[in-house]
Design an enzyme around this catalytic site. Sequence first.
Site, PDB file in Angstrom:
ATOM      1  N   ASN A   1     -10.649  -2.763  -6.399  1.00 61.24           N
ATOM      2  CA  ASN A   1      -9.839  -1.791  -7.163  1.00 61.24           C
ATOM      3  C   ASN A   1     -10.450  -1.429  -8.516  1.00 61.24           C
ATOM      4  O   ASN A   1     -10.040  -0.441  -9.151  1.00 61.24           O
ATOM      5  CB  ASN A   1      -8.421  -2.325  -7.366  1.00 61.24           C
TER       6      ASN A   1
ATOM      7  N   ASP B   1       0.831  -1.207   0.000  1.00 62.24           N
ATOM      8  CA  ASP B   1       0.000   0.000   0.000  1.00 62.24           C
ATOM      9  C   ASP B   1       0.872   1.267   0.000  1.00 62.24           C
ATOM     10  O   ASP B   1       2.025   1.260   0.416  1.00 62.24           O
ATOM     11  CB  ASP B   1      -0.867  -0.026   1.264  1.00 62.24           C
TER      12      ASP B   1
END
Length: 248
Positions: free
Chosen positions: A73, A25
């Site tokens: 996503n 991330d």
Amino acid sequence: MATAKGSKVKLDLSRIPAHIAIIMDGNGRWAKRRFLPRVAGHKQGMQNVKTITKAASRLGVKVLTLYAFSTENWKRPGSEVNYLMRLPVDFFNDFMPDLIKENVKVEVMGELTDLPEPTRQASEKAMADTANNTGMILNFALNYGGRDELVHAAQKLAKQVQEGTLKPEEIDDSRFSSALMTGFLGPMADPDLLIRTSGELRISNFLLWQIAYSELVFVDDYWPDFSPAALESAIADYQARDRRFGGL
Ligand SMILES: CCc1cc(N2CCCCCC2)n2ncc(-c3ccc(F)cc3)c2n1
């Protein structure tokens, strides 16, 4: 205690976690801090996948699972998703010789049928081309969601009961683990260590069943900045813990 060469921390090389999972991330924030477009963060993030893959392999890690793209996503801007979907193709075009040299075996788990054809083909070719490698398993979670995985496992087992090839009372931990996307990993399916970069303290729908007894290490580095030294530091944190698996 044997320690990793040139390491800033003392690692016990006899107690390297067999399976490490990483939520990679902070790529967009890495780019923003440098006044670059988000995709520059993803590109640098992919370069770091290569660096950390080599570092983990050389430390003796048996399985490295990387959360590359979640089922959530797809909500990102189309231009960003299109860029991301090209990364597996670029990764293997650039890195396959290194993967072969490192004797790394590539696996890709997720809902691969929903991926663009070039992305899926590159993933399947990489798995085929490294199938006989016997070193570290580099396991990409691609279009993966933990709840999605649990639902599919339940459906798979329910179908076996409906077909009469399985009794409900035969469904136990082991049978459920085998029905998950990580089933191919057998006894190494559950990560010993889960690392999340960028300072976020969330699991984000990743390996929900598998991390029941995993040690969790959260680091502030954005993924592109997460170095081999930071990996060793996370492993040192893991080694300093006293895992009880629910016992005393
Ligand atoms: C499909 C989205 C995506 C994003 C991405 N980023 C962007 C965000 C996360 C940080 C790493 C760089 N990487 N990096 C490698 C891959 C990859 C995936 C499968 C595979 F078989 C080979 C390589 C990748 N895939």
